[in-house]
Design an enzyme around this catalytic site. Structure first.
Site, PDB file in Angstrom:
ATOM      1  N   ASP A  95     -29.963  18.231  -5.695  1.00 29.37           N
ATOM      2  CA  ASP A  95     -29.323  16.918  -5.878  1.00 29.37           C
ATOM      3  C   ASP A  95     -29.243  16.123  -4.673  1.00 29.37           C
ATOM      4  OD1 ASP A  95     -27.644  14.679  -6.256  1.00 29.37           O
ATOM      5  OD2 ASP A  95     -26.230  15.616  -7.854  1.00 29.37           O
ATOM      6  N   SER A 177     -40.115  -0.511  -5.590  1.00 23.69           N
ATOM      7  CA  SER A 177     -39.998  -1.173  -6.980  1.00 23.69           C
ATOM      8  C   SER A 177     -40.237  -2.651  -6.591  1.00 23.69           C
ATOM      9  CB  SER A 177     -38.746  -0.829  -7.603  1.00 23.69           C
ATOM     10  OG  SER A 177     -38.489  -1.689  -8.640  1.00 23.69           O
ATOM     11  N   TYR A 190     -29.216  -0.568  -7.875  1.00 31.35           N
ATOM     12  CA  TYR A 190     -30.462  -0.173  -8.023  1.00 31.35           C
ATOM     13  C   TYR A 190     -31.356  -1.116  -7.152  1.00 31.35           C
ATOM     14  CZ  TYR A 190     -35.290   1.355  -9.551  1.00 31.35           C
ATOM     15  OH  TYR A 190     -36.445   1.910  -9.488  1.00 31.35           O
ATOM     16  N   LYS A 194     -33.251  -0.453  -3.217  1.00 32.28           N
ATOM     17  CA  LYS A 194     -34.826  -0.646  -3.280  1.00 32.28           C
ATOM     18  C   LYS A 194     -35.018  -1.816  -2.088  1.00 32.28           C
ATOM     19  CE  LYS A 194     -36.167   2.457  -6.098  1.00 32.28           C
ATOM     20  NZ  LYS A 194     -36.743   3.749  -5.647  1.00 32.28           N
TER      21      LYS A 194
END
Ligand SMILES: *[C@@H]1O[C@H](CO)[C@@H](O)[C@H](O)[C@H]1NC(C)=O
Length: 336
Positions: A95, A177, A190, A194
């Protein structure tokens, strides 16, 4: 001032430029020549792009180390790559929210294979949901955890992979992304990780070049990719994505694999969608950009901005993710 006409003209010319000048793709034989017996460490290999990368690389004779949280899923992928002819495959259940421990997957790779040729730093916690709609997402511990997984562990991997990659004249690829280049509606955490990734790794690219390192680094600027899990979630939400805006997972993985060999600073896929998104952000005034994006992504049939409807929408997607056991994030309802 009417900015629409110049905007559209610029968009068209930028799109045409990139569409008409693609790099010539490498043949399967060329890929096999380059990849045979290369040691590739794929982080985030149990589903999505990472899983597809494992299958394609196996077909080209690479030696693989597959890392993800879920050992059961890794075992399934391992079975798949062995069927495709891979003889040297290892798996590690790990993890990446444990940043300090991240370098352990590199040490283990070296212990098994004695070298590392390609680092594929591809793992990410996604969590498609509105920041304001889900209070647990506003907790500092939650936000920090996502940063550990999506950014800090990637930096740790780069630091510890570098000496081994310098020895093998290797390459690293970081799956970022289009969310690293412009804001993305309903994906604020998120998106911020990024952006951090792009900032860090584009700067690291400059340092590698400045010291004439044999190691190169590609940043994957990836748009919406219809992976097995994600396309089921999106379909279950009742969303449809136009073909030109939807990336195919096989093509995406192929593009990434080619980039291990051609080593461009950026690998963009699907091209047109990401270029349009990027261009809109730079060309449209910010408020028009935001309005346009909200209109595109609001649930079909709603009036106004449809924020409440969007939250219900997200909840539908979460239910499906749970059923699929799709561990897209670290939230209480992220499919665990
Ligand atoms: C991996 O090896 C490096 C170099 O020996 C070491 O500094 C690091 O602590 C090791 N990582 C782990 C998680 O044990």
């Amino acid at each position: 001032m009417n900015y629409k006409v110049p905007c559209i003209l610029l968009l068209i010319s930028v799109s045409l430029y990139y569409l008409l000048s693609p790099a010539p793709p490498l043949s399967d034989e060329q890929l096999t020549t380059h990849l045979k017996d290369k040691v590739v460490l794929i982080c985030g290999a149990s589903s999505g792009i990472g899983e597809e990368l494992a299958y394609q690389l196996a077909g080209h004779g690479a030696k693989l180390v597959l890392v993800a949280r879920n050992q059961d899923k890794l075992d399934v992928v391992k079975e798949g790559v062995v069927k495709l002819g891979a003889t040297d495959v290892q798996t590690i259940s790990f993890d990446f929210s444990d940043v300090k421990g991240s370098s352990g997957v590199i040490n283990q790779t070296i212990a098994w294979f004695g070298k590392l040729d390609y680092l594929v730093s591809n793992h990410a916690a996604m969590g498609n949901s509105a920041f304001l709609g889900f209070p647990y997402r506003q907790e500092p511990d939650f936000i920090e955890k996502i940063f550990r997984v999506n950014l800090f562990s990637h930096i740790e991997l780069a630091v510890h992979a570098l000496p081994h990659l310098e020895a093998s004249k290797g390459h690293m690829l970081f799956t970022s992304s289009m969310a690293g280049e412009a804001p993305l509606y309903r994906m604020s955490i998120y998106c911020s990780t990024k952006h951090g990734m792009n900032g860090f790794f584009y700067s690291l690219q400059q340092e590698l070049m400045a010291r004439e390192s044999p190691v190169s680094l590609t940043i994957g600027s990836v748009g919406y990719i219809a992976t097995k899990d994600l396309s089921q979630i999106v379909a279950g939400e009742g969303m449809t994505t136009p073909a030109w805006a939807t990336g195919d997972v096989k093509e995406c993985a192929r593009g990434m694999i080619e980039s291990y060999i051609t080593r461009p600073p950026t690998m963009t896929y699907p091209k047109l969608y990401v270029y349009v998104h990027r261009a809109m952000w730079y060309i449209l005034p910010v408020s028009s950009f935001h309005k346009t994006i909200i209109q595109i992504f609001k649930p079909p049939g709603t009036v106004g901005t449809g924020y409440q409807e969007a939250l219900e929408f997200v909840n539908k997607g979460r239910e499906i993710a749970k059923k699929l056991n799709f561990q897209q994030g670290y939230g209480p309802d992220d499919g665990k």
